[in-house]
Design a protein around this motif. Structure first.
Motif, PDB file in Angstrom:
ATOM      1  N   ILE A  56     -34.733 -17.079 -35.349  1.00 38.07           N
ATOM      2  CA  ILE A  56     -35.089 -16.777 -33.963  1.00 38.07           C
ATOM      3  C   ILE A  56     -35.465 -15.308 -33.884  1.00 38.07           C
ATOM      4  N   GLU A  57     -36.197 -14.932 -32.861  1.00 36.55           N
ATOM      5  CA  GLU A  57     -36.533 -13.534 -32.669  1.00 36.55           C
ATOM      6  C   GLU A  57     -35.252 -12.742 -32.389  1.00 36.55           C
ATOM      7  N   LYS A  60     -33.850 -12.419 -29.041  1.00 35.47           N
ATOM      8  CA  LYS A  60     -33.207 -13.586 -28.438  1.00 35.47           C
ATOM      9  C   LYS A  60     -31.743 -13.727 -28.841  1.00 35.47           C
ATOM     10  N   TYR A  64     -28.787 -16.321 -27.556  1.00 35.84           N
ATOM     11  CA  TYR A  64     -28.159 -17.247 -28.503  1.00 35.84           C
ATOM     12  C   TYR A  64     -26.641 -17.111 -28.469  1.00 35.84           C
ATOM     13  N   LEU A  69     -27.892 -22.309 -29.503  1.00 34.95           N
ATOM     14  CA  LEU A  69     -29.243 -22.751 -29.834  1.00 34.95           C
ATOM     15  C   LEU A  69     -29.844 -23.612 -28.737  1.00 34.95           C
ATOM     16  N   LEU A  72     -31.577 -21.625 -26.206  1.00 35.11           N
ATOM     17  CA  LEU A  72     -32.907 -21.193 -26.616  1.00 35.11           C
ATOM     18  C   LEU A  72     -33.916 -22.331 -26.480  1.00 35.11           C
ATOM     19  N   ALA A  77     -38.265 -22.364 -26.439  1.00 35.15           N
ATOM     20  CA  ALA A  77     -38.798 -23.173 -27.530  1.00 35.15           C
ATOM     21  C   ALA A  77     -39.023 -24.614 -27.092  1.00 35.15           C
ATOM     22  N   HIS A 144     -38.410 -21.156 -38.501  1.00 31.02           N
ATOM     23  CA  HIS A 144     -38.222 -20.816 -37.102  1.00 31.02           C
ATOM     24  C   HIS A 144     -37.896 -22.080 -36.296  1.00 31.02           C
TER      25      HIS A 144
END
Length: 712
Positions: A56-57, A60, A64, A69, A72, A77, A144
């Motif tokens: 993940i970036e 973020k 998180y 997750l 996110l 996403a 990713h």
């Protein structure tokens, strides 16, 4: 079944234009793609590795850590999954021939088993967003989570990632799917042994409370599920399988995709909008019974069934019970949800509304309308008011009743049917709603009398039941007594009760008085007086006045006053309180000489004044020249008792008047009392007795001298 398969058939027809191609190992070789810039840990610059194998970036990470997750996926996403086109280019830039084979096999398997997403192999970068498998670093396999922001989406596979399931596992991460054991409902299916998991691997077993399941069942054999001993620290298994029918050795070790894995792709990329069907669109039920609506919704993801009434969601759980059950077709990937709504104690109003079954999922919604007819017996629609008319006047009542079957109206009075009388007149029959009759009837009464005052009933009936409504007729007339007061006599402390009954229209009021003074509220509250009033018939009233613990002070005239707006009448009666006589005496024995006068005195008290009579040895003594009686009566103002003094005199007593049983008897209606007297008469000395004595003495002396003078 035709309705549930229709969306799949339509989709299949559209997709049939493109036939799935089977790729070979040769198609995977010879590719050239740029590689990402990695940091010292082998992670792409600007990325963070979470959950074991997901990137993940870095920006973020706070989200998180707060939401996991699933936070996110739901925030970005998940929404960006649609950025993957139906055709997704895939490049392979790996030297490991074995991994190349696994990738090609996974792509062919996915393409063969569904038509929502099509992967095709490329050897060079293309203009659209694409996926490329490249060499991983430090024995890591990761990608990713969901599509990246840029053009190239890298899947990193090191030489240690030699399982046939790994390419498909990472492809699913790229499509936005998290691990199966991270589902929010996983604790129903597996038990995590945290102490048996390596500390730095525990984040891979985090339960994601916001994770979307897309309505799919928990899949132990999914390529996204870890094995029982995955990341164990050697103390034992990392998890326990709760379902005994599941083979633990197969969990996390299946090489190829399950039907549920394929269903995840279908649900995300070609969800099927729901359809609704039902075998019935019109329902019928008798009033006060229950009725159940049924509908079937199909779609993918699993449609939710909701019920509406006149456009509003039904939330009344006291009268409505909703339930549903689902089935899943693994070949079509379509859910079928059977929903039902039970209405308890149906009313007529329920039958005038529209009911809707709505099935909805992320791809749309569909609704189906139902009608309900409630069969009911006669019921009141409208009625005239109760009436009050003067004596000899005219009264009319009107009622309107409705029913699915035409009701018949009759009028009754004291249980007697009036329908054949001249005053009965049904006036109209109409249709108020579909299948609903309305009947109006009027009853007219002429020359009414007090006996006409009562309740008249409008009775409607049909085959379902009978219903009636009452109308009160009040006849206006001045009061008159049905029962006058009667004089009453009691002995204390007995309660005294006066009762009276009267009729009058309007219904009269009752007032009680004592010696022309109204009995006050305070006197009632004290408990001395109690009043009971009852209405037995219209315009007829009965009342009773109770005087508790009577005493002489309660002796009075009591009146029942009955009045209404047209007049007033009263009835009066006297309360008498009788007190049993009591005798007071001063002397119980009298001693006198013969020929003297003697007087006996007896004092008696009571209410009313007692009568006093005299007896000798049980025989009544009558007045004569020598026997006289005198009486005096006195009223004690404080006790209200009468005091009677009686004197019995004998002018010249004789010895024969002596007796031990002279009786004074006092009597009144309350009882009697008596007292005993004794009379002793002393005889006087008489002259004949003295002469006889002297003569006896003289004779004795004479005889003595004769004897002395004459020898022998």
């Amino acid at each position: 079944m035709m309705h549930s398969l229709l969306p799949i058939l339509v989709f299949a027809a559209v997709s049939a234009v493109t036939v799935a191609r089977e790729y070979t190992l040769a198609d995977a070789q010879g590719g050239e793609f740029p590689e990402p810039e990695l940091d010292e840990n082998g992670i792409p610059v600007g990325m963070a590795l979470v959950g074991g194998d997901m990137l993940i970036e870095r920006e973020k990470l706070p989200l998180y850590e707060a939401e996991g997750l699933s936070g996110l996926v739901n925030s970005e996403a998940w929404r960006n999954v649609r950025r993957w086109p139906r055709k997704i280019p895939v490049g392979i830039y790996l030297k490991n021939r074995r991994l190349q084979q696994f990738i090609v096999a996974s792509i062919n398997d996915i393409n063969r088993r569904q038509r929502c997403v099509r992967f095709y192999l490329i050897r060079r970068p293309v203009r659209q967003k694409y996926i490329v498998f490249i060499e991983g670093h430090k024995n890591r396999c990761y990608t990713h989570l969901g599509p990246v922001r840029g053009k190239r989406h890298f899947i990193h596979l090191s030489s240690s990632c030699t399982s046939p399931r790994t390419p498909a596992h990472e492809l699913f991460h790229a499509l936005g799917r998290i691990h199966e054991q991270n589902r929010y409902d996983r604790d129903r299916y597996v038990q995590i042994y945290w102490n048996n998991i390596r500390h730095h691997m525990r984040s891979q077993y985090r339960r994601e409370r916001h994770a979307k399941t897309l309505g799919l069942p928990y899949d132990y054999y999914s390529v996204m599920h870890y094995g029982v001993y995955s990341h164990s620290n050697g103390r034992g298994p990392a998890m326990r399988i709760r379902n005994r029918r599941v083979n633990p050795r197969r969990v996390g070790r299946e090489a190829w995709l399950t039907n549920t894995d394929i269903a995840h792709i279908v649900r995300r990329y070609c969800a099927v909008a729901p359809t609704v069907s039902s075998e019935m669109s019109s329902y019928f039920v008798d009033e006060s019974n229950s009725v159940t609506f049924q509908c079937t919704g199909t779609g993918a993801p699993e449609p939710a069934i909701h019920w509406f009434r006149n456009g509003s969601l039904i939330n009344d759980t006291s009268r409505f019970i909703a339930s549903q059950n689902e089935t899943f077709n693994s070949s079509t990937m379509i859910y079928t949800v059977s929903g039902s709504l039970t209405l308890i104690n149906a009313s007529v109003a329920d039958g005038r509304d529209d009911y809707w079954c709505n099935a909805s999922n992320s791809d749309g919604s569909s609704s189906l309308m139902f009608s309900l007819t409630v069969y009911f017996g006669p019921r009141l629609v409208s009625r005239s008011s109760d009436v009050s008319v003067p004596r000899y006047g005219t009264a009319s009542f009107t009622c309107t009743m409705s029913g699915n079957e035409r009701p018949t109206i009759n009028w009754t009075f004291y249980g007697r049917n009036l329908s054949n009388s001249t005053g009965f007149m049904p006036t109209s029959i109409t249709m108020a709603h579909d299948n609903e009759y309305q009947v109006t009837s009027t009853l007219t009464l002429a020359n009414v009398s007090p006996d006409s005052a009562y309740t008249y009933y409008c009775v409607g009936s049909n085959q379902l039941n009978t219903f009636s409504v009452g109308f009160n007729l009040e006849v206006e007339f001045a009061p008159f007594f049905l029962q006058d007061l009667s004089n009453t006599a009691v002995t204390p402390p007995t309660d005294a009760v006066f009762t009276c009954g009267a009729r009058g229209g309007p219904l009269p009021t009752i007032t009680w008085t004592k010696n022309n003074r109204a009995i006050t509220l305070e006197e009632y509250l004290s408990g001395k007086y109690a009043r009971q009033t009852g209405v037995t018939l219209p315009s007829t009233i009965y009342t009773a006045l109770t005087i508790a613990n009577t005493a002489p002070s309660d002796i009075a005239d009591y009146s029942c006053i009955v009045s209404n707006a047209l007049g007033s009448v009263n009835s009066t009666a006297t309360l008498s309180v009788y007190v049993r006589p009591s005798i007071l005496i001063t002397d119980e024995a009298y001693t006198v000489r013969e020929q003297s006068q003697v007087s006996f005195q007896c004092v008696g008290t009571g209410i009313p004044a007692p009568d006093i009579t005299w007896y000798k040895s049980g025989n009544l003594i009558m007045a004569s020249d020598s026997v006289t009686f005198s009486n005096s009566i006195y009223l004690n103002d404080s006790t209200l008792l009468y005091i009677v003094t009686s004197t019995f005199s004998i002018a010249q007593v004789a010895v024969s008047d002596s007796d031990t049983n002279y009786t004074c008897l006092a009597s009144n209606p309350a009882g009697t009392d008596s007292a005993q007297f004794e009379l002793n008469v002393i005889e006087n000395p008489s002259s004949s007795g003295s002469s006889t004595l002297m003569m006896s003495i003289v004779a004795f002396i004479f005889c003595f001298f004769v004897a002395f003078l004459l020898p022998n």
